[in-house]
Design an enzyme around this catalytic site. Structure first.
Site, PDB file in Angstrom:
ATOM      1  N   SER A  51       0.950  -1.353   0.132  1.00 26.31           N
ATOM      2  CA  SER A  51      -0.162  -0.131   0.157  1.00 26.31           C
ATOM      3  C   SER A  51       1.013   1.408   0.212  1.00 26.31           C
ATOM      4  O   SER A  51       2.083   1.255   0.143  1.00 26.31           O
ATOM      5  CB  SER A  51      -0.912  -0.005   1.223  1.00 26.31           C
ATOM      6  N   HIS A  52       0.189   2.377  -0.107  1.00 29.21           N
ATOM      7  CA  HIS A  52       0.849   3.654   0.031  1.00 29.21           C
ATOM      8  C   HIS A  52       0.285   4.680   1.062  1.00 29.21           C
ATOM      9  O   HIS A  52      -0.841   4.169   1.559  1.00 29.21           O
ATOM     10  CB  HIS A  52       0.715   4.671  -1.490  1.00 29.21           C
TER      11      HIS A  52
END
Length: 170
Positions: free
Chosen positions: A39-40
């Site tokens: 994820s970011h």
């Protein structure tokens, strides 16, 4: 496959990406499936990895913060069928006997013996009537000796009869 385990008699098709997954027995994973991608930081000003330390293919001359993009473990139960091109978010649990339709985007847990499809994936129906789903789940048939399963493989197309024989032998 990165940091992934796969149970006996399970397989994965071509061009799949599996990161931090625990996959049960007898699972069928079609081509082009992605499970557990990193994820970011959505709550930051920028989601770009240019601003956090870690392994990446872009320069890190702007990085001053730590962020662990490693995904949460994703759990795929036993006897799960995942159709071609499906995407399953990190941290999701797909229950035993579930089916994920091709091209689906699974963002939430999937109950055992439930069929989901779409983007985002939604429940289509259960594979069997509720009472039979409960019995199959409770039987943990996938944990039985391969010799027993082979001896009774002719009953796989008759779940009630298979369960009757299984219950008589345990």
């Amino acid at each position: 496959m990165i940091d992934t385990s796969m149970g006996r008699y399970s397989y994965c098709g071509y061009h799949c990406t599996l990161i931090r997954c625990r996959i049960g027995r007898f699972c069928s994973i079609a081509d082009n499936v992605s499970i557990g991608l990193a994820s970011h930081p959505m709550e930051w000003v920028s989601t770009s990895p240019a601003f956090y330390h870690g392994r990446d293919s872009i320069p890190k001359d702007l990085a001053s913060l730590d962020y662990d993009p490693a995904p949460a473990e994703t759990v795929i139960g036993n006897d799960v069928w995942i159709g071609a091109g499906a995407f399953i978010r990190p941290g999701v649990t797909v229950g035993n006997g579930a089916v994920v339709g091709m091209g689906s985007v699974v963002t939430r847990d999937v109950a055992p013996y439930t069929i989901v499809a779409g983007n985002p994936a939604r429940v289509i129906r259960t594979r069997f009537p509720e009472a039979l789903c409960r019995r199959l789940e409770a039987s943990c048939w996938w944990e039985h000796d391969p010799a027993f399963l082979k001896a009774h493989s002719d009953l796989m197309d008759r779940p009630e009869e298979f369960l009757r024989v299984l219950e008589e032998n345990t």
